[in-house]
Design an enzyme around this catalytic site. Structure first.
Site, short mmCIF file in Angstrom:
data_model
loop_
_atom_site.label_atom_id
_atom_site.label_comp_id
_atom_site.label_asym_id
_atom_site.label_seq_id
_atom_site.Cartn_x
_atom_site.Cartn_y
_atom_site.Cartn_z
N GLY A 190 0.86 -1.19 0.00
CA GLY A 190 0.00 0.00 0.00
C GLY A 190 0.89 1.23 0.00
N ASP B 94 1.04 -1.58 -4.77
CA ASP B 94 -0.21 -0.83 -4.56
C ASP B 94 -1.18 -1.21 -5.68
OD1 ASP B 94 -2.21 1.34 -3.99
OD2 ASP B 94 -0.64 2.04 -2.65
N ASP C 128 -2.89 -6.67 -5.45
CA ASP C 128 -3.87 -6.59 -4.36
C ASP C 128 -3.26 -7.30 -3.14
OD1 ASP C 128 -5.93 -6.90 -2.61
OD2 ASP C 128 -7.33 -7.80 -4.04
N MET C 129 -3.05 -6.54 -2.09
CA MET C 129 -2.38 -7.12 -0.91
C MET C 129 -3.19 -8.25 -0.27
SD MET C 129 -2.90 -3.93 1.68
CE MET C 129 -4.50 -3.15 1.88
N LYS D 216 2.70 1.61 5.86
CA LYS D 216 2.57 2.96 6.44
C LYS D 216 1.15 3.48 6.20
CE LYS D 216 3.67 7.74 6.44
NZ LYS D 216 2.56 8.28 5.65
N HIS E 110 -4.71 1.36 9.33
CA HIS E 110 -5.77 2.18 9.96
C HIS E 110 -6.98 2.35 9.03
CE1 HIS E 110 -4.78 6.57 8.52
NE2 HIS E 110 -4.66 5.72 7.55
#
Ligand SMILES: C[S@@+](CC[C@H](N)C(=O)[O-])C[C@H]1O[C@@H](n2cnc3c(N)ncnc32)[C@H](O)[C@@H]1O
Length: 367
Positions: free
Chosen positions: A209, A232, A255-256, A269, A273
């Site tokens: 990301g 990403d 796609d993670m 990073k 969240h």
């Protein structure tokens, strides 16, 4: 219910109005950035008077007299300072003349808005106050009541899609958002060299990301022995200029949730969240599979809410960010206890938190 007495009534009204109209401070700041006021003051080389500022602004002549009002609020909010020359003559017949003698200067806050520096966070101001991200707040009540079906976020109610799809379908928003994320990372440049022990012994790193790759660029410039891969979504990394790719840094569109390439360490990073606990567990387990069990680590840069130990203003910003995540994504800001629970459930054994990036901490998580 107790009725407020006169001495409490008006301060309470004033306090409430201050909160109601707080958005005027945000929107005036956005306008200052759009008009380029911080750079104009900076390029002037000394505090600038209104009569020098106005011609430097590209504004309609009929709006000239309104600039002073904008500057008054921006000074009051602490974005600029106002000084008066030591000697000046006040024309008592014309009260405005006194104001014209004021000269505006930058404050530490507005210095962060200057274009030509790596710590410039103007894109953050423009992106976070873009209509696409302001409109969803109008739907927060509907979202709480469940009035709009099963939309997962107020953002989804406002735009009928999730934020990452919206970026895919709106190239202008996509660029603005990616630029904002990069600008948020620029300040890492000042402290990353203090993190030598964190990157010691690592040869490969995947920045999951990682957006347009600024964090990886800062890391590879500081630690040239490291090879970074930025993963990403395809619409984020697809159109990046080839110059971004160096011998030490390459981009992958993917796609993670599907796959993360193997590396000594994974960096996340301000990624976790944005996601619910369930989704974070999926991501963390994928990260766990990508790193060696011996010597590997996941490096997270994100906020850790610590309401009892930090300054009121710091907690306030973190709580704003938490609400932002609630309205735009399915994520949240987390306390140490909440982070720890995630790490243990994802199969990690230990972690170390270093509060190094102001609002964000660096968390090393070990298998
Ligand atoms: C808040 S941004 C952080 C960007 C960057 N790490 C930084 O701090 O500048 C979150 C990033 O996660 C990316 N992202 C969202 N879903 C993803 C997915 N399924 N796979 C890979 N990246 C994803 C977004 O495109 C975005 O660049």
């Amino acid at each position: 219910m107790d009725v407020l007495r006169g001495s409490e009534l008006f301060p309470a009204q004033s306090d409430l109005y201050r909160h109601v109209f707080n958005y005027i401070s945000s929107m005036s700041l956005k306008c200052a950035v759009e008009l380029g006021i911080p750079d104009i003051i900076h390029n002037h080389g000394q505090p600038i008077t209104l009569s020098d500022l106005v011609p430097a602004l590209e504004i309609h002549p009929s709006k000239t007299s309104s600039v002073h009002r904008l500057m008054c609020l921006l000074v009051h909010s602490g974005f600029f300072s106002a000084t008066r020359p030591a000697v000046h003559h006040i024309n008592h017949k014309d009260g405005d003349h006194e104001d014209e003698e004021e000269a505006y200067d930058l404050t530490p806050t507005s210095r962060l808005l200057l274009k030509d520096n790596l710590s410039c966070i103007s894109p953050m101001v423009l992106s976070m106050l873009d209509a696409a991200l302001v409109t969803p707040w109008h739907f927060m009540g509907d979202w709480f009541r469940g009035n709009r079906g099963s939309s997962s976020t107020p953002f989804e109610i406002a735009h009928n899609m999730k934020i990452w799809e919206y970026g895919d379908q709106n190239p202008e928003f996509n660029s603005l958002f990616n630029e904002a994320m990069a600008s948020d990372s620029g300040m890492m440049n000042w402290v990353i060299r203090d993190c030598e022990p964190v990157f010691e012994g690592l040869v490969t790193l995947v920045d999951v990301g990682g957006g347009t790759g600024l964090v990886s660029r800062i890391i590879t410039e500081s630690f040239p022995h490291l090879k970074c891969t930025v993963l990403d979504l395809p619409h984020v990394v697809g159109n990046l200029p080839a110059v971004g790719q160096t011998e030490n840094m390459k981009f992958i569109g993917g796609d993670m949730f599907r796959s993360i390439p193997p590396a000594n360490a994974v960096l996340l990073k301000t990624v976790l969240h944005s996601w619910s606990d369930d989704k974070c567990l999926e991501i963390l387990k994928k990260c766990r599979g990508a790193i060696p069990s011996d010597g590997g680590k996941v490096i997270i840069i994100d906020a850790v809410i610590n309401r009892n130990k930090e300054e009121h203003q710091v907690t306030e910003v973190k709580l704003f960010l938490d609400m932002l995540m609630m309205v735009m994504t399915t994520g949240r800001e987390r306390s140490e206890k909440q982070w720890k629970k995630l790490f243990l459930e994802a199969g990690f054994r230990s972690y170390k938190i270093t509060p190094i990036f102001g609002l964000r901490s660096l968390i090393e998580v070990f298998p």
